[in-house]
Scaffold this active site. Sequence first.
Site, PDB file in Angstrom:
ATOM      1  N   SER A 248      53.939  14.182  73.390  1.00  0.00           N
ATOM      2  CA  SER A 248      52.617  14.392  72.790  1.00  0.00           C
ATOM      3  C   SER A 248      52.736  15.252  71.543  1.00  0.00           C
ATOM      4  O   SER A 248      53.639  16.072  71.407  1.00  0.00           O
ATOM      5  CB  SER A 248      51.673  15.064  73.792  1.00  0.00           C
ATOM      6  OG  SER A 248      51.998  16.437  73.892  1.00  0.00           O
ATOM      7  N   LYS A 249      51.796  15.020  70.655  1.00  0.00           N
ATOM      8  CA  LYS A 249      51.766  15.764  69.401  1.00  0.00           C
ATOM      9  C   LYS A 249      51.591  17.262  69.692  1.00  0.00           C
ATOM     10  O   LYS A 249      52.233  18.113  69.085  1.00  0.00           O
ATOM     11  CB  LYS A 249      50.579  15.233  68.575  1.00  0.00           C
ATOM     12  CG  LYS A 249      50.170  16.083  67.417  1.00  0.00           C
ATOM     13  CD  LYS A 249      50.900  15.714  66.175  1.00  0.00           C
ATOM     14  CE  LYS A 249      50.396  16.576  65.028  1.00  0.00           C
ATOM     15  NZ  LYS A 249      51.173  16.504  63.857  1.00  0.00           N
ATOM     16  N   ARG A 250      50.723  17.549  70.670  1.00  0.00           N
ATOM     17  CA  ARG A 250      50.418  18.949  70.958  1.00  0.00           C
ATOM     18  C   ARG A 250      51.694  19.684  71.403  1.00  0.00           C
ATOM     19  O   ARG A 250      51.975  20.780  70.943  1.00  0.00           O
ATOM     20  CB  ARG A 250      49.370  18.998  72.070  1.00  0.00           C
ATOM     21  CG  ARG A 250      48.637  20.320  72.199  1.00  0.00           C
ATOM     22  CD  ARG A 250      47.464  20.171  73.162  1.00  0.00           C
ATOM     23  NE  ARG A 250      47.850  19.488  74.395  1.00  0.00           N
ATOM     24  CZ  ARG A 250      48.468  20.068  75.422  1.00  0.00           C
ATOM     25  NH1 ARG A 250      48.787  21.342  75.363  1.00  0.00           N
ATOM     26  NH2 ARG A 250      48.765  19.385  76.509  1.00  0.00           N
ATOM     27  N   GLY A 253      55.012  18.151  68.663  1.00  0.00           N
ATOM     28  CA  GLY A 253      54.830  18.131  67.210  1.00  0.00           C
ATOM     29  C   GLY A 253      55.004  16.748  66.626  1.00  0.00           C
ATOM     30  O   GLY A 253      54.711  15.735  67.276  1.00  0.00           O
ATOM     31  N   ASN A 257      54.526  11.251  66.208  1.00  0.00           N
ATOM     32  CA  ASN A 257      53.732  10.451  65.261  1.00  0.00           C
ATOM     33  C   ASN A 257      54.583   9.660  64.276  1.00  0.00           C
ATOM     34  O   ASN A 257      55.626  10.118  63.830  1.00  0.00           O
ATOM     35  CB  ASN A 257      52.794  11.356  64.473  1.00  0.00           C
ATOM     36  CG  ASN A 257      51.675  11.878  65.354  1.00  0.00           C
ATOM     37  OD1 ASN A 257      51.386  11.289  66.399  1.00  0.00           O
ATOM     38  ND2 ASN A 257      51.080  12.973  64.952  1.00  0.00           N
TER      39      ASN A 257
END
Length: 481
Positions: A248-250, A253, A257
């Site tokens: 996950s991006k959270r 990082g 993406n």
Amino acid sequence: MPEKELRVRIAPSPTGSLHLGTVRTALYNYVLVKKHKGKFILRIEDTDAARNKGEYTKEILDGFKWLGIEFDEGPYYQSERLDLYKKLAQKLLDEGKAYHCFCTQQELEDLRKVQRTARMPEKYDNRHRNLTEEEKKKFLDEGRKPVLRFKLPDNQDIKWHDGIRGDICINTNDLGGDLVIMRADGIPLYNFAVVVDDGDMGITLILRGDDHLHNTAKQIPIYEALGYKVPDFAHAPLIFTHDKEKLSKRKHGDIANIDKYQKEGYLPEALKNYLVHMSWTKPDKSEEEVFSLDEIASVFDLDRISKNPAVYDLIKLNWFNNHYIKEKSTEEILELSKRFLGKDLDLSKYSKDKILLMIDAVKAGLNKLDELPGLIKFFFDDKFEFDSEENQKILSSDSSKKVLEKILASLDLMNFNDPKECKKTVDVIGKELGLKGKDLYWPLRVALSGSNKGPDLGLIISLLGKDKVKARIQRAPSVLV
Ligand code: GLU
């Protein structure tokens, strides 16, 4: 009877940039459509005004474009279809399949607290399912604004044969109670809007991440209530990191993406190939792993997608990227790398032909294109430092001084137009001095490039040309002392 046309979709919410997992799911849909000559639809699920951002929609669209993932229809925007959701929500209300719930946030929180204390699963207890007209009027008079809840059947097994997970059975009692389908302000919630859209758009197969398994169990009764044919479902495993965390991006990082990969010079072909391979294996595993999406489409089948989580593996991705970089012509690599090269290097210092030779010499070692300036920077930088311990050691030996001085004295004999000839001259000098291998080459390499590794030495000499070779040897510490 002709077989029914396959219609699939990808439906990202613009609450973040284009996620690697979304792209992988999109790719599975894409190859299936290619294989079965179906239609692929893009829908942006942008009803959550508080979390959506216009720039994310743009990043998602740009990301798909960069990857070369094309759609037959769309993008459709849910925010432009609010009237349809309202109309169908009203229909469910009129038919008694949905009802107004007037519970306040506080009441719902109190309910959850009681359930938590009793160690019971937290769920809405359907308390407003059968309100009388008087009760409703009383709540309205209090100024409460109701949400619309869908009546889930009680204690019913929702079953389907999942294209990836096999037979699935989830009981409606485990779905959290009657679900909110419209907020008080008339905005639909995901589980309702998605069914309206997939039903209305005639989607025949929903292939998405397996974090939606329980949502599917909630959605099937809604399809039935709206009179839509229930599509087929297939739930692909999510991407996890090596330490078993959902990517996950959270938490992780930028690696989650797509834009990171675009910015760093990954090739779309490499990323696509890598992502398809994450959970899917080709029928004949002994065959090569690299092939185009068309080739993948011809042998693609859902039952070769693993049920186990996919594991993000940067080394494997880099392997694919290196492979595709090597396959490209040097001209193409130059074109694709200009945005990196132009930032750090003054390309006007060399002719295009020379720059192509530099790239050609280092191309095979590139994992990604943004590494290129670092590898050829020394050609453009006449003032690099010799300060590393290794360089100091190489240049301080007695033989280094001899090699460099002898080369300086022999520059007129060098044929700078021909890398092989340059190298030959160096070898002749080595013979005269009784030196070879690293004793001969490393001082020269370090003097000319600041490193004992790098492209072919003859090529370095030839590309730098006489003046630069001379100037660089003259500034080397072993020559200066
Ligand atoms: N908008 C949903 C998401 O981004 C789509 C899920 C689905 O494919 O139904 O998770």
